[in-house]
Design a protein around this motif. Structure first.
Motif, short mmCIF file in Angstrom:
data_model
loop_
_atom_site.label_atom_id
_atom_site.label_comp_id
_atom_site.label_asym_id
_atom_site.label_seq_id
_atom_site.Cartn_x
_atom_site.Cartn_y
_atom_site.Cartn_z
N MET A 57 9.78 -9.58 -12.58
CA MET A 57 8.65 -9.34 -11.69
C MET A 57 9.13 -9.47 -10.25
O MET A 57 9.63 -10.52 -9.87
CB MET A 57 7.52 -10.35 -11.92
CG MET A 57 6.89 -10.29 -13.26
SD MET A 57 5.55 -11.51 -13.34
CE MET A 57 5.41 -11.68 -15.10
N PHE A 58 8.99 -8.40 -9.50
CA PHE A 58 9.30 -8.42 -8.07
C PHE A 58 8.01 -8.15 -7.32
O PHE A 58 7.39 -7.10 -7.51
CB PHE A 58 10.32 -7.34 -7.70
CG PHE A 58 11.71 -7.55 -8.24
CD1 PHE A 58 12.20 -8.82 -8.54
CD2 PHE A 58 12.55 -6.47 -8.42
CE1 PHE A 58 13.49 -8.99 -9.02
CE2 PHE A 58 13.85 -6.63 -8.90
CZ PHE A 58 14.32 -7.90 -9.20
N TYR A 59 7.62 -9.09 -6.48
CA TYR A 59 6.39 -8.92 -5.71
C TYR A 59 6.74 -8.52 -4.28
O TYR A 59 7.53 -9.20 -3.62
CB TYR A 59 5.55 -10.20 -5.72
CG TYR A 59 4.28 -10.09 -4.92
CD1 TYR A 59 3.45 -8.98 -5.04
CD2 TYR A 59 3.90 -11.10 -4.06
CE1 TYR A 59 2.28 -8.87 -4.30
CE2 TYR A 59 2.73 -11.02 -3.32
CZ TYR A 59 1.92 -9.90 -3.44
OH TYR A 59 0.77 -9.80 -2.71
N PHE A 60 6.17 -7.42 -3.85
CA PHE A 60 6.36 -6.91 -2.50
C PHE A 60 5.03 -7.00 -1.75
O PHE A 60 4.21 -6.09 -1.80
CB PHE A 60 6.84 -5.45 -2.55
CG PHE A 60 8.15 -5.26 -3.26
CD1 PHE A 60 9.35 -5.50 -2.62
CD2 PHE A 60 8.18 -4.86 -4.59
CE1 PHE A 60 10.56 -5.34 -3.28
CE2 PHE A 60 9.37 -4.69 -5.26
CZ PHE A 60 10.57 -4.93 -4.60
N PRO A 61 4.78 -8.13 -1.07
CA PRO A 61 3.53 -8.28 -0.31
C PRO A 61 3.62 -7.56 1.03
O PRO A 61 4.71 -7.23 1.49
CB PRO A 61 3.43 -9.79 -0.11
CG PRO A 61 4.85 -10.26 -0.07
CD PRO A 61 5.61 -9.33 -1.00
N GLN A 62 2.50 -7.30 1.63
CA GLN A 62 2.49 -6.68 2.95
C GLN A 62 2.41 -7.74 4.05
O GLN A 62 2.61 -7.44 5.22
CB GLN A 62 1.33 -5.70 3.06
CG GLN A 62 1.52 -4.49 2.17
CD GLN A 62 2.84 -3.78 2.43
OE1 GLN A 62 3.13 -3.37 3.54
NE2 GLN A 62 3.66 -3.66 1.39
#
Length: 139
Positions: A57-62
């Protein structure tokens, strides 16, 4: 016929913590995760019942993510049971990472699904389900 692994998909939105008191938000997140997984599966629904699995799981938040990364893992994994795997006991390896939106990072050989996640201008959780790799285990 079993599907070919790895299975990759993106879930657009901000993950909800397993510890959240908002049961509606938790249910909506689980529905989003399951819908994204089912859309990525060719030929309809199936569930692994014996294959040992690894989940990335890779989370790319803004914007910088408040809270602990580990709190989004359990709810996301629970969303995939029993549609993707019958029991999360089959998961032997989990890799979870969040990426600083202001940071710079590159991947050696990103898949098209991962590239599309990085290109989005909204928060996204990239998920990859594969057979457990044993490259770190000595014979």
């Amino acid at each position: 016929m079993w599907p070919e692994l790895p299975l990759e998909f993106n879930v657009i939105g901000t993950p909800v913590s397993f510890q959240s008191d908002n049961s509606k938000a938790k249910g909506e997140w689980k529905s989003k995760v399951l819908a994204a997984a089912m859309a990525a599966i060719e030929g309809g629904s199936w569930a692994f019942d014996e294959t040992r699995l690894a989940v990335t799981m890779f989370y790319f938040p803004q914007s910088p993510m408040p809270g602990d990364l580990d709190n989004i893992v359990k709810l996301t994994l629970d969303a995939l049971q029993p549609n993707l795997y019958l029991d999360d006991e089959l998961i032997d390896r989990i890799l979870a990472q969040r990426f600083d939106p202001a940071g710079s990072f590159t991947f050696a050989a990103p898949s098209n699904v991962l590239v599309s996640a990085m290109a989005l201008e909204e928060p996204v959780l990239y998920i990859r389900v594969a057979e457990v790799p044993l490259e770190d285990v000595a014979p």
